[in-house]
Design an enzyme around this catalytic site. Structure first.
Site, mmCIF file in Angstrom:
data_model
loop_
_atom_site.group_PDB
_atom_site.id
_atom_site.type_symbol
_atom_site.label_atom_id
_atom_site.label_comp_id
_atom_site.label_asym_id
_atom_site.label_seq_id
_atom_site.Cartn_x
_atom_site.Cartn_y
_atom_site.Cartn_z
ATOM 1 C CB CYS A 1 3.405 49.523 111.872
ATOM 2 S SG CYS A 1 2.663 49.816 113.135
ATOM 3 C CG HIS B 1 -0.683 50.689 109.242
ATOM 4 N ND1 HIS B 1 0.072 49.386 109.121
ATOM 5 C CD2 HIS B 1 -0.348 51.557 110.381
ATOM 6 C CE1 HIS B 1 -0.422 48.691 110.310
ATOM 7 N NE2 HIS B 1 -0.196 50.543 110.898
ATOM 8 C CD GLU C 1 -1.096 49.237 104.817
ATOM 9 O OE1 GLU C 1 -1.441 48.506 106.295
ATOM 10 O OE2 GLU C 1 0.007 50.148 104.865
#
Length: 211
Positions: free
Chosen positions: A86, A191, A193
């Site tokens: 990010c 992202h 994750e």
């Protein structure tokens, strides 16, 4: 083997920590640790730089942190694999233009500018799922193809001057850079994750990448 997720007070790192720990366990990549200790960063085998918020604030916090010089030395001098996520990816650029001109790390030949979709019905920030378009092969994208979904939350994008440093993009009223890479460094605008199976696959690939 140690992967250090650098904590410079840029946001909640819990979900990233858990995802990297999960894939480190599955791939046998060793320990994953969130840290603000320069000695740990300097001696880590891999480095992850997350980031949430505005480019200038994150750049200032990173440069003020005791980890900054340790990170630069580990990546530039020792060639440790590096992943920016990010705003952590945006900081890899030469310059950011969010609120004020702010120098980045200069690892990618590009500048960070506000997203300006040609379709005015598209909202900024660019938030939610989008399909990756792979521009060139990279070891961290092994098993990942065009059409895989990734989760984005951002109002600014990196415009890369050297097309060879852009690995993937998405379409959001025009091309928006999604992945950049150069030598031992790679960055994700999204992202991983929060990007389900594809994101976890990319994390696993990074944890086993030997540039």
């Amino acid at each position: 083997m140690l992967t250090a997720i650098i904590d410079y007070e840029s946001g909640n790192l819990h979900s990233a920590e858990k995802a990297f720990q999960k894939m480190a366990l599955e791939t046998g990549a060793g320990e994953v640790r969130v840290t603000d200790d320069p000695d740990v960063v300097a001696n880590a085998d891999r480095l992850v730089l997350p980031g949430d918020g505005a480019f200038p604030a994150c750049a200032s916090a990173l440069r003020a942190s005791g980890c900054f010089q340790a990170m630069v030395e580990a990546v530039e001098t020792r060639g440790r694999p590096f992943l920016g996520i990010c705003v952590g990816m945006q900081l890899m650029a030469r310059m950011g233009h969010e609120y004020a001109e702010t120098p980045g790390l200069g690892w990618i030949d590009g500048e960070v500018e506000r997203i300006a979709p040609t379709d005015t019905s598209l909202k900024v920030p660019h938030m939610g799922w989008n399909d990756l378009v792979i521009d060139r092969a990279h070891p961290v994208l092994e098993g990942i193809g065009t059409g895989e979904h990734a989760y984005f939350v951002h109002s600014y994008q990196m415009r890369v001057s050297d097309p060879g440093q852009r690995v993937a993009h998405v379409d959001y009223g025009g091309d928006v850079t999604a992945i950049v890479a150069h030598d031992n460094m790679i960055g994700f605008q999204f992202h991983p994750e929060k990007s389900a199976t594809a994101g976890l696959r990319m994390i696993a690939n990074f944890l086993t990448w030997r540039p």
